[in-house]
Design a protein around this motif. Structure first.
Motif, mmCIF file in Angstrom:
data_model
loop_
_atom_site.group_PDB
_atom_site.id
_atom_site.type_symbol
_atom_site.label_atom_id
_atom_site.label_comp_id
_atom_site.label_asym_id
_atom_site.label_seq_id
_atom_site.Cartn_x
_atom_site.Cartn_y
_atom_site.Cartn_z
ATOM 1 N N ARG A 32 143.529 -5.006 -51.708
ATOM 2 C CA ARG A 32 143.759 -5.855 -50.252
ATOM 3 C C ARG A 32 143.305 -4.784 -49.196
ATOM 4 O O ARG A 32 143.453 -5.118 -47.819
ATOM 5 C CB ARG A 32 145.281 -6.113 -50.078
ATOM 6 N N GLY A 33 142.992 -3.383 -49.455
ATOM 7 C CA GLY A 33 142.856 -2.517 -48.470
ATOM 8 C C GLY A 33 144.031 -1.763 -47.931
ATOM 9 O O GLY A 33 145.068 -1.985 -48.415
ATOM 10 N N ILE A 34 143.773 -0.709 -47.225
ATOM 11 C CA ILE A 34 144.884 0.217 -46.838
ATOM 12 C C ILE A 34 144.996 0.210 -45.204
ATOM 13 O O ILE A 34 144.186 0.260 -44.606
ATOM 14 C CB ILE A 34 144.394 1.754 -47.200
ATOM 15 N N LEU A 35 146.300 0.238 -44.917
ATOM 16 C CA LEU A 35 146.660 -0.002 -43.375
ATOM 17 C C LEU A 35 145.776 0.878 -42.611
ATOM 18 O O LEU A 35 145.300 0.360 -41.570
ATOM 19 C CB LEU A 35 148.064 0.090 -43.306
ATOM 20 N N SER A 36 145.579 2.204 -42.896
ATOM 21 C CA SER A 36 145.237 3.116 -42.213
ATOM 22 C C SER A 36 143.658 2.914 -41.674
ATOM 23 O O SER A 36 143.099 2.964 -40.860
ATOM 24 C CB SER A 36 145.209 4.467 -42.460
ATOM 25 N N VAL A 37 142.902 2.234 -42.539
ATOM 26 C CA VAL A 37 141.508 1.877 -42.624
ATOM 27 C C VAL A 37 141.226 0.753 -41.615
ATOM 28 O O VAL A 37 140.601 0.733 -40.503
ATOM 29 C CB VAL A 37 140.897 1.356 -43.950
ATOM 30 N N PHE A 38 142.335 -0.197 -41.618
ATOM 31 C CA PHE A 38 142.260 -1.549 -40.746
ATOM 32 C C PHE A 38 142.804 -0.901 -39.230
ATOM 33 O O PHE A 38 142.258 -1.435 -38.287
ATOM 34 C CB PHE A 38 143.303 -2.399 -40.915
ATOM 35 N N LEU A 39 143.703 0.126 -39.146
ATOM 36 C CA LEU A 39 144.030 0.648 -37.734
ATOM 37 C C LEU A 39 142.878 1.392 -37.050
ATOM 38 O O LEU A 39 142.644 1.307 -36.046
ATOM 39 C CB LEU A 39 145.447 1.413 -37.770
ATOM 40 N N ASN A 40 142.181 1.932 -37.982
ATOM 41 C CA ASN A 40 141.111 2.856 -37.615
ATOM 42 C C ASN A 40 139.943 2.050 -36.826
ATOM 43 O O ASN A 40 139.290 2.408 -36.081
ATOM 44 C CB ASN A 40 140.605 3.715 -38.471
ATOM 45 N N ALA A 41 139.914 0.690 -37.434
ATOM 46 C CA ALA A 41 139.012 -0.338 -36.975
ATOM 47 C C ALA A 41 139.322 -1.186 -35.966
ATOM 48 O O ALA A 41 138.855 -2.012 -35.295
ATOM 49 C CB ALA A 41 138.548 -1.096 -38.018
ATOM 50 N N GLY A 42 140.812 -0.713 -35.483
ATOM 51 C CA GLY A 42 140.931 -1.272 -34.223
ATOM 52 C C GLY A 42 141.963 -2.925 -34.475
ATOM 53 O O GLY A 42 142.423 -3.252 -33.480
ATOM 54 N N PHE A 43 142.410 -3.072 -35.664
ATOM 55 C CA PHE A 43 143.511 -3.961 -35.912
ATOM 56 C C PHE A 43 144.686 -3.443 -35.276
ATOM 57 O O PHE A 43 145.157 -2.319 -35.346
ATOM 58 C CB PHE A 43 143.494 -4.308 -37.604
ATOM 59 N N ARG A 44 145.747 -4.677 -35.240
ATOM 60 C CA ARG A 44 146.797 -4.361 -34.723
ATOM 61 C C ARG A 44 147.771 -4.956 -35.726
ATOM 62 O O ARG A 44 147.539 -5.956 -36.458
ATOM 63 C CB ARG A 44 147.246 -4.791 -33.325
ATOM 64 N N GLU A 45 148.853 -4.590 -36.067
ATOM 65 C CA GLU A 45 149.906 -4.796 -36.901
ATOM 66 C C GLU A 45 150.618 -6.080 -36.340
ATOM 67 O O GLU A 45 151.095 -6.062 -34.888
ATOM 68 C CB GLU A 45 150.830 -3.688 -37.463
ATOM 69 N N ILE A 46 150.866 -7.240 -36.878
ATOM 70 C CA ILE A 46 151.566 -8.575 -36.391
ATOM 71 C C ILE A 46 152.677 -8.785 -37.172
ATOM 72 O O ILE A 46 153.838 -9.411 -36.636
ATOM 73 C CB ILE A 46 150.633 -9.626 -36.201
ATOM 74 N N ALA A 47 152.836 -8.280 -38.325
ATOM 75 C CA ALA A 47 154.060 -8.656 -38.943
ATOM 76 C C ALA A 47 154.152 -7.726 -40.241
ATOM 77 O O ALA A 47 153.093 -7.048 -40.673
ATOM 78 C CB ALA A 47 154.107 -9.961 -39.466
ATOM 79 N N ARG A 48 155.477 -7.352 -40.695
ATOM 80 C CA ARG A 48 155.322 -6.767 -41.726
ATOM 81 C C ARG A 48 156.634 -7.246 -42.998
ATOM 82 O O ARG A 48 157.635 -7.082 -42.822
ATOM 83 C CB ARG A 48 156.105 -5.297 -41.375
ATOM 84 N N PRO A 49 155.973 -8.298 -43.608
ATOM 85 C CA PRO A 49 156.833 -8.929 -44.425
ATOM 86 C C PRO A 49 157.876 -7.980 -45.378
ATOM 87 O O PRO A 49 158.472 -8.430 -46.177
ATOM 88 C CB PRO A 49 156.030 -9.815 -45.352
#
Length: 192
Positions: free
Chosen positions: A162-179
């Motif tokens: 599903r991918g690694i959080l740091s890769v998504f944050l580096n691309a500009g994604f923002r966290e919206i929830a942490r189930p």
């Protein structure tokens, strides 16, 4: 090292299979986990799922991108409307999403596969950047993903599809929830 990323299509199906054969569950799953209900997945076998995937990559726009490293198929990312990946809406951990499940302008990045010999070279970041462009080009308004936060727990390479959080944050994604502490929902707005 020369990296080229292009849409997966029917002519590149053998390259997709080569990518999936490089370690992990890709070869048996055929990137159908999010496309099928649990009952449908259990009732199908690898050959059934390969047939489904072959039909999917023949569609326009392609539901995935394939990365080549020096001409060899090396990586894969699935990206497409959430409405075409029904298991997402049935997954309790993802209920905290802020967008309606029936909105076809909300796309999801759901699966990465990188052959063992190409891991650790930044290929996931390149695949994600290309997936963002692919989604934007095809009318996505929001791009969502459900990556693992590897700072919270150790995961096997097989569990990182599903991918690694740091890769998504580096691309500009923002966290919206942490189930869960290690499971995160992230979004990137593609249109203003």
């Amino acid at each position: 090292m020369t990296i080229t990323i292009v849409p997966a299509n029917a002519e590149r199906f053998d390259d997709v299979e080569h990518t999936f054969s490089g370690g992990g569950d890709g070869l048996s799953c055929q990137c159908q986990w999010w496309k099928l209900t649990n009952a449908q997945f259990k009732a199908s076998d690898r050959e059934d799922r390969a047939g489904m995937l072959r039909a999917q990559v023949a569609a326009d726009p392609s539901p995935a991108l394939i990365a080549y490293v020096d001409g060899e198929a090396a990586g894969w990312v699935r990206v497409g409307p959430r409405t075409t990946q029904p298991r997402l809406s049935r997954t309790r951990d993802f209920a905290a999403t802020t967008e309606p499940w029936d909105d076809p302008t909300v796309w999801a990045v759901t699966c990465f596969v990188v052959r063992k010999e190409h891991r650790g070279k930044g290929l996931n970041q390149r695949l994600l950047d290309a997936a963002i462009d692919h989604a934007r080009t095809h009318g996505a308004r929001i791009l969502e993903a459900h990556p693992n936060d590897t700072s919270m727990t150790t995961r096997s390479a097989n569990e990182l599809y599903r991918g690694i959080l740091s890769v998504f944050l580096n691309a500009g994604f923002r966290e919206i929830a942490r189930p869960k502490p290690e499971r995160v929902i992230v979004q990137l707005e593609l249109s203003t």
